[in-house]
Design a protein around this motif. Sequence first.
Motif, short mmCIF file in Angstrom:
data_model
loop_
_atom_site.label_atom_id
_atom_site.label_comp_id
_atom_site.label_asym_id
_atom_site.label_seq_id
_atom_site.Cartn_x
_atom_site.Cartn_y
_atom_site.Cartn_z
N GLY A 264 166.61 18.50 32.37
CA GLY A 264 165.99 17.46 32.87
C GLY A 264 165.71 17.49 34.21
N THR A 265 166.36 18.28 35.16
CA THR A 265 166.47 18.08 36.52
C THR A 265 165.22 18.73 36.88
N THR A 266 164.28 19.58 36.26
CA THR A 266 163.15 19.96 37.03
C THR A 266 162.03 19.65 35.78
N VAL A 267 160.73 19.75 36.59
CA VAL A 267 159.56 19.40 35.84
C VAL A 267 158.67 20.66 35.94
N CYS A 275 149.16 30.00 38.03
CA CYS A 275 150.36 29.61 38.71
C CYS A 275 151.07 28.73 37.59
N VAL A 276 152.36 28.83 37.74
CA VAL A 276 153.46 27.87 37.02
C VAL A 276 154.12 27.38 38.22
N TYR A 277 154.34 25.95 38.17
CA TYR A 277 154.96 25.14 39.05
C TYR A 277 156.17 24.56 38.53
N VAL A 278 157.22 24.58 39.41
CA VAL A 278 158.58 24.00 39.23
C VAL A 278 158.85 22.96 40.25
N PHE A 279 159.17 21.67 39.83
CA PHE A 279 159.48 20.61 40.76
C PHE A 279 160.69 20.12 40.48
N ASP A 280 161.56 19.38 41.45
CA ASP A 280 162.54 18.75 41.42
C ASP A 280 162.17 17.35 40.58
N THR A 281 162.79 16.92 39.46
CA THR A 281 162.33 15.88 38.86
C THR A 281 162.53 14.46 39.78
#
Length: 387
Positions: A264-267, A275-281
Amino acid sequence: MPVARLPYVQHQGLQHPGSVLTLAVTEDGTILASGGSQGTRLWDVVHMSEIERPSGSGVRGATLVVIWARQTEEAHDVLYAGTQNGFFYCWREKDGIFEETFVIQTPDIGEITAMAFDSTNNRLCLCTCNDIVQSWAISKDALTGKWTPTNVFSRKLLNFAPRAIAFAAFDNSQDRDIIVLGLHNNGPIYTLRGRTGEIASHWSVGARIGDAAFNWRDGVVCLEDPDSGPALFRLSDQVKSRAYGIERDRAVVRPRKVCFGEQGTTVVCGSDHGCVYVFDTRSGQKLATLSVGSAEWVQVVTTAEIDDVSVIFAAQMRAMDCSEEILVWKRAQPVAEKKSHRNMVAWFFKALVVLGCLAFVYQNVEPILKGIRKDLPETGTNAQEDA
């Protein structure tokens, strides 16, 4: 400040016949299910190989949805799949082989766009492109031992185009409420009564909803807007708390899958430009941009934790008759963690060597000592009598 994370590294992928439209991983991360133009397929994630499946697509059409569920009295996760022609079916593992427990076609014969399962009550809910929301009770026949679905309710919501559905985890009743989210009419979100399908509440996010991912532990839902990207909403007051901006091709609006990762710490979200994006939640900071090697639409993503390593699976969306690769990225492990792991392995083998030496001593030295004792002169009473 977000916690510093090591980069994702691309690993060997899976060659998937036909297009890939949906992905889901078991809770323990060992089996990946994929759905697409050629039906549903199963993959051994550990060995990166395909597992024998019960059937192909046939008259059911392309598989659009796959989910894994924890079902009462089943030793392993159970797979549910929904198809283009309104079929849904269940596969379960028995003695290492997957078998089909049942298959049924919904009355409205519309594309199944989303599914969810309630492990507490063995309930399955689904929605179709015809604005239909259904609930099914899954029960086991006492005589045959087979699982069978019984329709609880079927409800039509006008001008809705449902894209995601879930059982309300904060509802602990025997018939949990059902939350269903739509693409049209400014992103409507309905809460339906689990027993009857009556509308309990309704709110709108003011934007289209292409997909949704729930984090019940933190009380939030991430909604994917095809126009602007993912956004985080609090379930308690329905307020947007964070937006995750991504680049997009403004000429085309394409819904993409969104999911939480790393507990649950990333989206994690796909895109329409490869592209695939990784965000800090919490902070919304972009942590990673993972390229798939071309500018094609990345519609499908899912995540898993495998042996404490965060993994992302993704696939592009091309023509229905094309074969695709399911791409795999794994979060790099810290050096200290790798060293500690190597030390544990070395210690384990050293312990095996010591145990082997002890076993050798016991098996070979003990007989020698017995022989020596046998050859020694007798002492005690018998020796005195001889004297």
